[in-house]
Design a protein around this motif. Structure first.
Motif, short mmCIF file in Angstrom:
data_model
loop_
_atom_site.label_atom_id
_atom_site.label_comp_id
_atom_site.label_asym_id
_atom_site.label_seq_id
_atom_site.Cartn_x
_atom_site.Cartn_y
_atom_site.Cartn_z
N GLN A 1 0.84 -1.19 0.00
CA GLN A 1 0.00 0.00 0.00
C GLN A 1 0.89 1.24 0.00
OE1 GLN A 1 -3.43 0.13 -0.14
NE2 GLN A 1 -3.28 -2.09 -0.47
N ALA A 2 0.45 2.26 -0.70
CA ALA A 2 1.21 3.52 -0.75
C ALA A 2 0.70 4.47 0.32
CB ALA A 2 1.06 4.16 -2.13
N VAL A 3 1.64 5.22 0.90
CA VAL A 3 1.31 6.26 1.88
C VAL A 3 1.79 7.59 1.31
CG1 VAL A 3 1.72 7.14 4.20
CG2 VAL A 3 1.52 4.67 3.82
N GLU A 4 0.88 8.50 1.05
CA GLU A 4 1.24 9.78 0.44
C GLU A 4 1.69 10.77 1.51
OE1 GLU A 4 -1.10 11.27 -2.78
OE2 GLU A 4 -2.18 9.37 -2.99
N THR A 5 2.78 11.49 1.21
CA THR A 5 3.39 12.39 2.20
C THR A 5 3.65 13.79 1.65
OG1 THR A 5 5.61 11.66 1.58
CG2 THR A 5 4.52 10.47 3.38
N GLU B 1 16.98 19.18 -0.75
CA GLU B 1 16.82 17.91 -1.45
C GLU B 1 16.87 16.78 -0.43
OE1 GLU B 1 19.29 14.93 -4.41
OE2 GLU B 1 19.80 17.06 -4.42
N ASN B 2 15.85 15.96 -0.43
CA ASN B 2 15.76 14.85 0.52
C ASN B 2 16.29 13.57 -0.13
OD1 ASN B 2 13.98 16.16 2.77
ND2 ASN B 2 12.97 16.66 0.85
N ARG B 3 16.89 12.72 0.66
CA ARG B 3 17.32 11.42 0.18
C ARG B 3 16.26 10.39 0.55
NH1 ARG B 3 20.29 12.44 -3.50
NH2 ARG B 3 20.82 10.22 -3.53
N PHE B 4 16.01 9.44 -0.34
CA PHE B 4 14.96 8.48 0.00
C PHE B 4 15.46 7.05 0.11
CE2 PHE B 4 14.80 8.96 -4.61
CZ PHE B 4 14.61 7.68 -5.10
N GLU B 5 16.79 6.86 0.18
CA GLU B 5 17.31 5.51 0.37
C GLU B 5 16.83 4.89 1.68
OE1 GLU B 5 20.88 7.72 -1.56
OE2 GLU B 5 19.15 8.17 -0.31
N PHE B 6 16.62 5.75 2.69
CA PHE B 6 16.22 5.25 4.00
C PHE B 6 14.73 5.47 4.28
CE2 PHE B 6 20.79 6.46 4.91
CZ PHE B 6 21.26 5.16 4.89
N SER B 7 14.01 6.00 3.33
CA SER B 7 12.58 6.26 3.55
C SER B 7 11.81 4.94 3.62
CB SER B 7 12.01 7.10 2.41
OG SER B 7 12.60 8.37 2.37
N PRO B 8 10.76 4.87 4.44
CA PRO B 8 9.90 3.69 4.43
C PRO B 8 9.37 3.45 3.02
CG PRO B 8 9.38 5.09 6.31
CD PRO B 8 10.33 5.87 5.44
N TRP B 9 9.37 2.22 2.59
CA TRP B 9 9.02 1.94 1.20
C TRP B 9 7.57 2.31 0.88
CZ3 TRP B 9 11.86 -3.44 0.97
CH2 TRP B 9 13.24 -3.20 0.90
N ASN B 10 6.68 2.21 1.86
CA ASN B 10 5.29 2.61 1.61
C ASN B 10 5.21 4.11 1.29
OD1 ASN B 10 4.69 0.01 2.23
ND2 ASN B 10 3.32 0.46 3.93
N GLU B 11 6.09 4.89 1.92
CA GLU B 11 6.11 6.33 1.64
C GLU B 11 6.69 6.60 0.25
OE1 GLU B 11 7.95 8.64 4.67
OE2 GLU B 11 6.60 7.94 6.26
N VAL B 12 7.74 5.88 -0.12
CA VAL B 12 8.31 6.06 -1.46
C VAL B 12 7.24 5.78 -2.52
CG1 VAL B 12 10.05 5.28 -3.11
CG2 VAL B 12 10.64 5.48 -0.69
#
Length: 216
Positions: free
Chosen positions: A48-52, A115-126
């Motif tokens: 499931q996707a989580v929009e941020t 600029e934010n990095r998303f390597e560590f972002s929760p995958w649902n947020e990505v």
């Protein structure tokens, strides 16, 4: 569109093949790595996707005669503030006429939104990050999807692996410096011209695509 919708519309094997062109994988490991990426992308399709309220933008550049796609992540609110100002409008092709001193002065003026990095972002947020359809068309949906998957798996194929690496780095440099150090380290590896070129490409992408989404 969001990342989840992009992943859903791209065939798994085609995405994986494109990701493998971004990796430096020994021939004898190709089968194993392909299997890991295949399982990863299939898993993404089920999540499931989580929009941020964040937007991914792709910029295309040529590095050592090879096309390179870089994915940038910005908070929508930061893009709004940036576009409300007066960013410098200089074509990248004009950089060759600039002296090093001119470039340094221009670099100070190109104050990009964080600029934010998303390597560590929760995958649902990505999966919930917004995308611009015109940006996807200009970059190519498949290349865009592959670049996202490559970044997501930079530290491993599970969120536990990524979290373990994040904690290790956090202990080494501290939470407040973690993402900043990534940006500084990347810039230190490139010449002044290359750093400025990337920033100008980012400005152009933000101005071209940033207002097309429902960020605003």
């Amino acid at each position: 569109m969001i990342v989840k919708e992009l992943i859903e519309q791209c065939p798994v094997e085609t995405v994986v093949s494109e990701v493998l062109t971004l990796c430096c994988v020994d021939e004898n490991e190709q089968t194993s790595v392909r299997g890991s990426y295949t399982a990863f992308v299939e898993n993404l399709k089920k999540r499931q996707a989580v929009e941020t309220e964040h937007l991914l933008l792709g910029i295309k550049d040529i590095e050592e005669t090879k096309e390179k796609i870089e994915i940038l992540l910005y908070a929508c609110k930061d893009l709004h503030r940036f576009l409300s100002g007066d960013p410098p409008r200089i074509d990248v092709a004009e950089l060759d006429a600039f002296s090093p001193e001119d470039m340094e002065q221009l670099l100070e003026r190109v104050d990009l939104p964080k600029e934010n990095r998303f390597e560590f972002s929760p995958w649902n947020e990505v999966l919930g990050y917004k995308l611009d359809s015109q940006n996807l068309n200009d970059i190519g949906s498949l290349k865009f999807a592959a670049a996202i998957v490559y970044e997501m798996t930079f530290w491993g194929f599970t969120e536990e692996e990524a979290e373990a690496e994040r904690k290790r780095l956090q202990e080494a440099v501290g939470e407040s410096m973690l993402l900043q150090n990534y940006s500084l380290e990347k810039e230190e590896k490139h010449s002044l011209r290359e750093v400025l070129k990337k920033r100008l490409l980012a400005v152009a992408a933000i101005e071209k695509y940033g207002t097309n989404t429902n960020c605003f």
